[in-house]
Each structure stands twice: as C-alpha cells, then as structure tokens.
Scaffold this active site. Structure first.
Site, PDB file in Angstrom:
ATOM      1  N   GLU A  27       0.844  -1.200   0.000  1.00  0.00           N
ATOM      2  CA  GLU A  27       0.000   0.000   0.000  1.00  0.00           C
ATOM      3  C   GLU A  27       0.874   1.243   0.000  1.00  0.00           C
ATOM      4  O   GLU A  27       1.972   1.254   0.578  1.00  0.00           O
ATOM      5  CB  GLU A  27      -0.887  -0.022   1.257  1.00  0.00           C
ATOM      6  CG  GLU A  27      -1.753   1.221   1.414  1.00  0.00           C
ATOM      7  CD  GLU A  27      -2.916   1.043   2.375  1.00  0.00           C
ATOM      8  OE1 GLU A  27      -2.897   0.104   3.188  1.00  0.00           O
ATOM      9  OE2 GLU A  27      -3.858   1.862   2.297  1.00  0.00           O
ATOM     10  N   ASN A  72      -6.765   1.495   2.453  1.00  0.00           N
ATOM     11  CA  ASN A  72      -7.484   2.759   2.613  1.00  0.00           C
ATOM     12  C   ASN A  72      -7.010   3.798   1.596  1.00  0.00           C
ATOM     13  O   ASN A  72      -7.769   4.667   1.183  1.00  0.00           O
ATOM     14  CB  ASN A  72      -7.286   3.287   4.035  1.00  0.00           C
ATOM     15  CG  ASN A  72      -7.871   2.354   5.088  1.00  0.00           C
ATOM     16  OD1 ASN A  72      -8.690   1.503   4.786  1.00  0.00           O
ATOM     17  ND2 ASN A  72      -7.454   2.525   6.332  1.00  0.00           N
ATOM     18  N   ASN A 172     -12.101  -0.929  -1.287  1.00  0.00           N
ATOM     19  CA  ASN A 172     -11.487  -1.485  -0.077  1.00  0.00           C
ATOM     20  C   ASN A 172     -12.332  -1.180   1.154  1.00  0.00           C
ATOM     21  O   ASN A 172     -12.739  -0.023   1.358  1.00  0.00           O
ATOM     22  CB  ASN A 172     -10.103  -0.859   0.120  1.00  0.00           C
ATOM     23  CG  ASN A 172      -9.435  -1.322   1.397  1.00  0.00           C
ATOM     24  OD1 ASN A 172      -9.081  -2.488   1.530  1.00  0.00           O
ATOM     25  ND2 ASN A 172      -9.285  -0.413   2.359  1.00  0.00           N
ATOM     26  N   GLU A 173     -12.611  -2.195   1.941  1.00  0.00           N
ATOM     27  CA  GLU A 173     -13.262  -2.056   3.257  1.00  0.00           C
ATOM     28  C   GLU A 173     -14.345  -0.976   3.270  1.00  0.00           C
ATOM     29  O   GLU A 173     -14.333  -0.065   4.103  1.00  0.00           O
ATOM     30  CB  GLU A 173     -12.215  -1.738   4.336  1.00  0.00           C
ATOM     31  CG  GLU A 173     -11.259  -2.879   4.588  1.00  0.00           C
ATOM     32  CD  GLU A 173     -10.328  -2.677   5.785  1.00  0.00           C
ATOM     33  OE1 GLU A 173     -10.224  -1.558   6.307  1.00  0.00           O
ATOM     34  OE2 GLU A 173      -9.691  -3.670   6.189  1.00  0.00           O
ATOM     35  N   GLU A 295      -6.339  -9.201   3.314  1.00  0.00           N
ATOM     36  CA  GLU A 295      -5.569  -8.528   4.373  1.00  0.00           C
ATOM     37  C   GLU A 295      -5.680  -9.397   5.616  1.00  0.00           C
ATOM     38  O   GLU A 295      -6.785  -9.653   6.101  1.00  0.00           O
ATOM     39  CB  GLU A 295      -6.112  -7.127   4.674  1.00  0.00           C
ATOM     40  CG  GLU A 295      -5.762  -6.104   3.620  1.00  0.00           C
ATOM     41  CD  GLU A 295      -6.143  -4.683   4.017  1.00  0.00           C
ATOM     42  OE1 GLU A 295      -6.031  -4.324   5.205  1.00  0.00           O
ATOM     43  OE2 GLU A 295      -6.574  -3.940   3.109  1.00  0.00           O
ATOM     44  N   GLN A 352       1.278  -6.279   5.741  1.00  0.00           N
ATOM     45  CA  GLN A 352       1.608  -5.945   4.370  1.00  0.00           C
ATOM     46  C   GLN A 352       2.945  -6.607   4.019  1.00  0.00           C
ATOM     47  O   GLN A 352       3.331  -7.542   4.712  1.00  0.00           O
ATOM     48  CB  GLN A 352       1.661  -4.436   4.216  1.00  0.00           C
ATOM     49  CG  GLN A 352       0.326  -3.765   4.543  1.00  0.00           C
ATOM     50  CD  GLN A 352       0.283  -2.289   4.149  1.00  0.00           C
ATOM     51  OE1 GLN A 352       1.164  -1.749   3.497  1.00  0.00           O
ATOM     52  NE2 GLN A 352      -0.785  -1.606   4.575  1.00  0.00           N
TER      53      GLN A 352
END
Ligand code: AHR
Length: 508
Positions: A27, A72, A172-173, A295, A352
């Site tokens: 990320e 994010n 994402n999320e 994740e 990550q």
C-alpha cells in the site's frame, strides 16, 4: 511430555491449494512503497530505482501475488496522478494516512516490478471518491492493446504491451466508517455491480473481488457480505475477508489465548462462505463465490492518525510493528487454517509486505527478515499440492476467549506429481513438548526428507537489524522418524513445524 495422534487420508481431499494463497499487500503508506520497494537514492537500487535487496527477500519468501495500491489509500487515489513523466506527476496530500504522496511510483512501475519478480498483480480500483468511470479507464489503460484514448496513453508513456492485469478488487473495506467514501451495503453493492459489469465487458478474462466486511467485529459483518454477494453474484468471483489479530498490551499469560486465534479465523472463514452460499441459494445458481482473504496479519499498533510532527511528510515510519516468535506461530497457524479451507479460500494477502506491518524491513544498510517471514516462506515453498483432511487426538485447553483449544494443530498437503507430503504441525503448548504419532498408512514407500521447526525458548524473541536471526526455521534432523507408515515426531513446545516426506523410487 504430552502425546497426540494425527490421522490423514490421501483420498479425502479438501481442494487444490491455489498458488495465489501466498500473496501479500503493498500500500502507499509509510515506508512500504517508498524506501521499501522504490528508493532511487539507495545503494541497493537498480537502474529503475527498485530496491534489489527487498526484491531478493520477496522472491525468497515465495510471494506469488501482490495487492496494490491499497488499502485505505485507494479510496482517494487518482490513478492518473501516478502515470506519465515523473516530473509532471502531482504531489498530493494523501488523505487516508496523512502522508505526502509525490506519485513517483504508480501503476506502470508496479506492473513492471511485478513482472520482474514473477508476481501476479492484484489491482484495486477507487470506489470511495471515484467510481465506474475511473475504474473502466484504468482497466482500458492497463489491458487494452491499443487504438483507444487510454491504451494509447499507456503506449505514449512507454509501455507498448498491455499489462494484462487479471485480478481486480472493487474498492477497499467499504463498510468501515474510516473509509473515505464509505457506504452502506446496498449503495456499495449497487456501485460494485455496475463497475464489475463494465469491467467484465471490457475484459471478460478478469476476475473480480468485491469487498466483504472489514472484519468480523464490525456491526455490519455477515449482512454486508451476504448483500454484496447477492447483488453482485453475476459479476464477481470472490468476496474479500480481512482479519487482523491484536497483540498489543498482552501479558505473558495471554499467549495461550493469542495462539488460539486461528479458531476465530476459521469461524470467520466459515461465516463468509455461508454468506456467499446463501447468495447462491437465493439467486438459484450453482455458481459459488470464493474467498479472497486479502488482508490478514498480527498487529500491535492502532492504525490511527500520524503524530503532528510527521503528518504530511513523505514515507514516515508508520505502523512498523516488530514481530516476535508468538506472532510467527500465529501467522503459521492462520496459513494452516487457510490450507484446511483450500476448496474455498483461493487468494490471501499477508498485510503488508515491506516496512508497514511487514515480514520484510529495510534501512539504508539493507533489508532483513522479521519472524513472520519464516512461516510464510515455508508455507509457500511446501504448501503446494492438494490439501488433505487431517484430524488430531490430543489434549485441549481453555483460554480467555476460547474453549477446547487443541494443543496440536495440523494441516497436510499432498503433491502427488512430485511425490511429496508436507505435514504442518503447530504446538500451542507453552510448557511441554509433544510426541506426535501420525498415521500415514496410505503413504507407502515414503521417507522423511526434512523436519523444520520455527520455535525456541523465548516466545518473545524478535529479529532486528542487528540480530537478524534470533527467530528462524531450523532443521531438526532427529525430529521425525517413519516406521511402517507411522511418523513419530517430537514437536517442541510453542513451535511451528513442517515435516516433509518424499516418495522413494521403487527398486524392481
Ligand atoms: O493494512 C493497513 C490498513 O488496514 C489497510 O489500508 C486497510 O484496508 C485496513 O484497515
């Protein structure tokens, strides 16, 4: 010493282990991309500014797939900022993590880096501040051969051949209130379905991952996953699952509880599968949506705001958790849990990859392996083949959040083509070693090749730049013996083990 028995059966197959289970996540955040992967001024950089020391460790770890650019981060990302001549790329305030983003690394650099390292790229599109249009343009830019505005733009940027990225995440999320552009389940499902439809029209060969809930503790967990699966059924291939296990503020007494988290992980997997299958039933279809656990990891520090003095700087040190042996054991047990659900869990990304909650760390002096590097490496090396059912008879314990936790946990992978059986065993016992007898009666003519263990006396031991190998895998030549298809192993207390057996050539 405790005693346990494990039984497995070569004909009771769970499913083939998908190579994309050995994925990770990169990320734009902290020092993950900048200083982790890309650092032109580093002594270790190649002609493209890529850190070769990091690349070597990524290959050693056996990473198959990398999800990019967030997280994010993706929910406010303009992909156009990161392509074309570097000197024209804008510097932005990166709102999700409060970093300064100069966009010197972007889609083309990621695609190029993936090819060089033999990695399957998994690209996420922004469904936070953007939507269908930006997603479709990015796909056209990446995958269309030429003769259109965005494919020609890619060619103009120096990439004549399409990147052919075949795995895409739809945001994402999106049920997380922290997510930029966060939505409710119906809103997200409708946007994801519309985006997915257009993307599959442009490139029918792609596979799509829709956002499941951000975690099992979310109020939206379950209902969200079922809604998304139901409404996107026609277009998606996977629903995502995220699982972070908190190791902060733990006392030594909490370790037994921590080592039992694979039980919660398994419950979460079963629940998301149930949501996907409910959606198949309601849609009256035989299609099955599988899981992308894109994740997962142990975490110590909250993912909160940066302190004011480093906010809006490039590549600040951000959630650089230091992992110990118990984290390595947890990571090993989570992998084993995914093996045991190989029929439905097809993709996984350890979150990550570098510097940010990562198995690999870098400094100006080089790159080193954190403790969690090792279980990942052994799982990716030896977890290839078909997962078999196995069951263990052993003593159990109760902990703060769990009851009836088996001390011994197993998963078995059989690679018939190469004549190899890999038996993964974790011992959760903090006090005693265990004598394990594994009944391998259907595996005649096999011999023990190696017994590797990640363990040691100090469960809080960590690796650092100075002491890089306090925790690592060690060969235990006398750890296992095989006699008449009964494998006898001594499994040391709090350890993760891989016992490899190789088929012997029959002499006639
Ligand atoms: O991995 C760090 C963050 O954790 C990711 O950006 C987000 O998806 C999750 O909440």
């Amino acid at each position: 010493m405790k005693r346990a028995v494990m039984r497995t059966d070569r004909y009771f197959e769970i499913g083939k282990v998908d190579n994309r289970l050995f994925g990770s996540f990169l990320e734009h955040m902290g020092r993950a991309v900048y200083e982790g992967i890309y650092q032109p001024e580093s002594d270790f950089a190649d002609e493209n500014g890529i850190r070769t020391d990091t690349s070597a460790l990524i290959r050693e770890m056996g990473v198959s797939t990398v999800r990019y650019p967030g997280g994010n981060f993706v929910s406010a990302y303009n992909w156009e900022d990161g392509v074309g001549p570097r000197e024209k790329r804008p510097v932005r305030l990166e709102a999700a993590w409060q970093n300064l983003e100069d966009n010197s690394f972007g889609t083309n650099e990621f695609a190029e880096w993936s090819v060089k390292n033999g990695i399957i790229p998994m690209m996420a599109v922004n469904l936070g501040t953007r939507g269908v249009d930006a997603a479709k343009n990015l796909l056209e830019y990446c995958n269309f051969p030429g003769g259109t505005y965005y494919s020609d733009l890619r060619i103009k940027h120096g990439f004549a051949r399409p990147h052919n990225i075949k795995l895409w995440c739809l945001g994402n999320e999106m049920d997380g209130p922290w997510q930029i552009g966060h939505r409710d389940a119906d809103d997200y499902a409708s946007l994801a379905a519309q985006t997915a439809k257009v993307m599959k029209d442009i490139d029918p060969e792609i596979e799509l991952v829709a956002c499941g809930s951000a975690g099992s503790g979310m109020a939206t967990f379950g209902k969200w996953d079922a809604t998304v699966a139901m409404r996107c059924m026609k277009y998606i291939d996977y629903v995502s699952m995220h699982a972070y296990f908190d190791n902060r503020n733990r006392t030594p007494e909490d370790t037994s509880d921590y080592l039992a988290h694979a039980l919660a992980f398994e419950e979460q997997i079963k629940s998301v599968i149930a949501c996907c299958d409910y959606a198949s039933a309601v849609n009256k279809t035989k299609k099955r949506i599988n899981l992308s656990i894109d994740e997962w990891n142990a975490v110590y520090r909250p993912h909160g705001k940066l302190p004011a003095d480093v906010r809006w700087t490039k590549a600040p040190h951000q959630i650089e958790d230091v992992y110990n042996l118990e984290d390595a054991l947890l990571v090993g047990s989570l992998f084993m849990t995914m093996f045991n659900h190989a029929d439905r869990v097809k993709i996984s990304c350890l979150a990550q990859l570098v510097n940010v909650i990562a198995p690999i760390m870098t400094s100006d002096k080089g790159a080193w392996r954190q403790t969690i590097f090792y279980p990942f490496m052994y799982c990716s090396r030896y977890g290839k083949g078909t997962a078999l059912q196995s069951c263990v008879e052993c003593e159990k314990y109760d902990s703060k959040h769990y009851s009836d936790v088996p001390y011994i946990f197993s998963s078995v992978i059989f690679d018939d083509d190469n004549g190899r059986l890999a038996v993964f065993i974790m011992n959760r016992d903090l006090e005693e070693d265990c004598i394990l007898e594994s009944d391998l009666r259907q595996f005649e003519n096999y011999a023990v090749e190696r017994h590797i263990a990640v363990g040691g006396d100090d469960i809080k031991a960590v690796n650092s730049e100075q002491i890089t190998d306090a925790v690592r895998g060690k060969d235990r030549p006398a750890g296992s013996t095989l006699d008449e298809s009964i494998l006898r192993s001594v499994i040391e207390k709090h350890s993760f083990n891989v016992i490899l057996l190789k088929r012997q050539n029959k002499t006639i």
